[in-house]
Design an enzyme around this catalytic site. Sequence first.
Site, PDB file in Angstrom:
ATOM      1  N   LYS A  58       0.975  -1.057   0.002  1.00 56.19           N
ATOM      2  CA  LYS A  58      -0.096  -0.163   0.132  1.00 56.19           C
ATOM      3  C   LYS A  58       1.070   1.039  -0.095  1.00 56.19           C
ATOM      4  CE  LYS A  58      -2.651  -2.498   3.382  1.00 56.19           C
ATOM      5  NZ  LYS A  58      -2.895  -2.774   4.698  1.00 56.19           N
ATOM      6  N   GLY A  59       2.136   1.202   0.024  1.00 59.58           N
ATOM      7  CA  GLY A  59       3.017   2.339   0.599  1.00 59.58           C
ATOM      8  C   GLY A  59       3.191   3.106  -0.581  1.00 59.58           C
ATOM      9  N   GLU A 114       7.086   2.457  -6.648  1.00 62.34           N
ATOM     10  CA  GLU A 114       7.217   1.615  -5.436  1.00 62.34           C
ATOM     11  C   GLU A 114       7.631   2.786  -4.595  1.00 62.34           C
ATOM     12  OE1 GLU A 114       7.308  -0.793  -3.370  1.00 62.34           O
ATOM     13  OE2 GLU A 114       8.598  -2.367  -3.950  1.00 62.34           O
ATOM     14  N   ASP A 115       7.379   2.586  -3.347  1.00 63.49           N
ATOM     15  CA  ASP A 115       7.677   3.688  -2.377  1.00 63.49           C
ATOM     16  C   ASP A 115       9.057   3.789  -2.041  1.00 63.49           C
ATOM     17  OD1 ASP A 115       7.607   1.017  -0.845  1.00 63.49           O
ATOM     18  OD2 ASP A 115       6.131   1.671   0.537  1.00 63.49           O
ATOM     19  N   ASP A 118      14.431  -1.244  -0.693  1.00 62.91           N
ATOM     20  CA  ASP A 118      15.472  -1.735   0.451  1.00 62.91           C
ATOM     21  C   ASP A 118      16.298  -2.784   0.103  1.00 62.91           C
ATOM     22  OD1 ASP A 118      16.186  -1.668   3.335  1.00 62.91           O
ATOM     23  OD2 ASP A 118      14.260  -3.022   3.889  1.00 62.91           O
ATOM     24  N   LYS A 146      17.083   3.073  -0.189  1.00 64.97           N
ATOM     25  CA  LYS A 146      18.141   2.747   0.882  1.00 64.97           C
ATOM     26  C   LYS A 146      19.359   1.938   0.350  1.00 64.97           C
ATOM     27  CE  LYS A 146      14.948   2.066   4.635  1.00 64.97           C
ATOM     28  NZ  LYS A 146      14.465   1.275   5.678  1.00 64.97           N
ATOM     29  N   PHE A 167      14.862   3.683   9.641  1.00 65.33           N
ATOM     30  CA  PHE A 167      13.377   3.107   9.220  1.00 65.33           C
ATOM     31  C   PHE A 167      12.488   4.377   9.142  1.00 65.33           C
ATOM     32  CE2 PHE A 167       8.949   1.099   9.510  1.00 65.33           C
ATOM     33  CZ  PHE A 167       9.411   0.024   8.757  1.00 65.33           C
ATOM     34  N   VAL A 168      11.899   4.459   7.848  1.00 63.79           N
ATOM     35  CA  VAL A 168      11.035   5.748   7.652  1.00 63.79           C
ATOM     36  C   VAL A 168       9.627   5.279   7.444  1.00 63.79           C
ATOM     37  CG1 VAL A 168      12.894   7.143   6.529  1.00 63.79           C
ATOM     38  CG2 VAL A 168      11.740   5.629   5.271  1.00 63.79           C
ATOM     39  N   ASP A 174       4.618   2.848   6.436  1.00 62.92           N
ATOM     40  CA  ASP A 174       3.915   2.672   7.586  1.00 62.92           C
ATOM     41  C   ASP A 174       4.881   2.229   8.531  1.00 62.92           C
ATOM     42  OD1 ASP A 174       4.112   0.069   6.384  1.00 62.92           O
ATOM     43  OD2 ASP A 174       2.663  -0.626   7.886  1.00 62.92           O
ATOM     44  N   ARG A 180       0.995   6.324   7.782  1.00 62.07           N
ATOM     45  CA  ARG A 180       0.841   6.428   6.217  1.00 62.07           C
ATOM     46  C   ARG A 180       0.395   7.766   5.847  1.00 62.07           C
ATOM     47  NH1 ARG A 180       1.688   1.374   3.979  1.00 62.07           N
ATOM     48  NH2 ARG A 180       0.714  -0.505   4.702  1.00 62.07           N
TER      49      ARG A 180
HETATM   50  P1  IMP Z   1      12.321  -4.815  -0.089  1.00 62.54           P
HETATM   51  O1  IMP Z   1      11.968  -5.911  -0.803  1.00 62.54           O
HETATM   52  O2  IMP Z   1      13.459  -5.305   1.066  1.00 62.54           O
HETATM   53  O3  IMP Z   1      13.317  -3.782  -1.022  1.00 62.54           O
HETATM   54  O4  IMP Z   1      11.331  -3.989   0.669  1.00 62.54           O
HETATM   55  C1  IMP Z   1      10.442  -3.304  -0.057  1.00 62.54           C
HETATM   56  C2  IMP Z   1       9.243  -2.955   0.983  1.00 62.54           C
HETATM   57  O5  IMP Z   1       9.754  -3.216   2.332  1.00 62.54           O
HETATM   58  C3  IMP Z   1       8.960  -1.702   0.668  1.00 62.54           C
HETATM   59  O6  IMP Z   1       7.791  -1.503  -0.310  1.00 62.54           O
HETATM   60  C4  IMP Z   1       8.192  -1.525   2.207  1.00 62.54           C
HETATM   61  O7  IMP Z   1       6.905  -1.812   2.092  1.00 62.54           O
HETATM   62  C5  IMP Z   1       9.012  -1.957   3.137  1.00 62.54           C
HETATM   63  N1  IMP Z   1       9.965  -1.210   3.870  1.00 62.54           N
HETATM   64  C6  IMP Z   1      11.426  -1.131   3.548  1.00 62.54           C
HETATM   65  N2  IMP Z   1      11.891  -0.019   4.226  1.00 62.54           N
HETATM   66  C7  IMP Z   1      11.117   0.531   4.726  1.00 62.54           C
HETATM   67  C8  IMP Z   1      10.922   1.592   5.742  1.00 62.54           C
HETATM   68  O8  IMP Z   1      12.034   2.198   6.094  1.00 62.54           O
HETATM   69  N3  IMP Z   1       9.838   2.013   6.139  1.00 62.54           N
HETATM   70  C9  IMP Z   1       8.627   1.375   5.821  1.00 62.54           C
HETATM   71  N4  IMP Z   1       8.539   0.244   5.040  1.00 62.54           N
HETATM   72  C10 IMP Z   1       9.757  -0.178   4.579  1.00 62.54           C
END
Ligand code: IMP
Length: 200
Positions: A58-59, A114-115, A118, A146, A167-168, A174, A180
């Site tokens: 949902k981000g 994408e929000d 990570d 990140k 962590f943001v 969220d 959110r």
């Molecule tokens: P990834 O697969 O590790 O790249 O993670 C992507 C998803 O993790 C994002 O779409 C977010 O939903 C969640 N996420 C990663 N870091 C954060 C953060 O700092 N705050 C909130 N959600 C995060």
Amino acid sequence: MPTKASKRTARVKPGQREEETLRVLISHKRIRERVRQMAQDIRRDFPNEPMHLVGVLKGSVLFLADLARELGGEVSFDFISVSSYGKGMDSTGEVKMNKDLDVSIEGRSVLVVEDILDTGLTLKYLLRLFEERKPKHLRVAVLLDKVERRIADVKADYTGFVIPNEFVVGYGLDYDERYRNLPDVCVVRLGPRGKTKIEA
Ligand code: IMP
């Protein structure tokens, strides 16, 4: 004259809990300006192309809503829901599909929205899935990156802000489904000494 107490209250964000502190990392004003620039970059690359935005729930919802309005031209959107995160701040490392797209992306110019990038595992999973569906173009726009946390070998085509390993929350992001609705992107810290779990 505001009293000390009212000044203190003013700094508390909507929905903020006592054991959590929030620090603004990127203000809404900066976000708005950057989203506008990103839309211009995207339209420079695809001037007359109908763009099909695929938001990752949902981000990405607030980012997609703002980006879509800035893009102009012909724009449609769809949403997909995947989860890689359990509750809280720790990733399970696994990606699972909760809701697929409603319409086919075959032959379309797709922009995945994408929000945050990570580890990159979610995006890697999505790109593999979407490539098989034969879109005309497949591009990625992320608001936050990140870079330090990357595990998967993926990159966004359009990036809003590179951020440190914190962590943001806010602007769609969220912590346990809260925050959110904050207009700014904020770093959330837990516990009395204000240490983020992610740094531990
Ligand atoms: P990834 O697969 O590790 O790249 O993670 C992507 C998803 O993790 C994002 O779409 C977010 O939903 C969640 N996420 C990663 N870091 C954060 C953060 O700092 N705050 C909130 N959600 C995060």
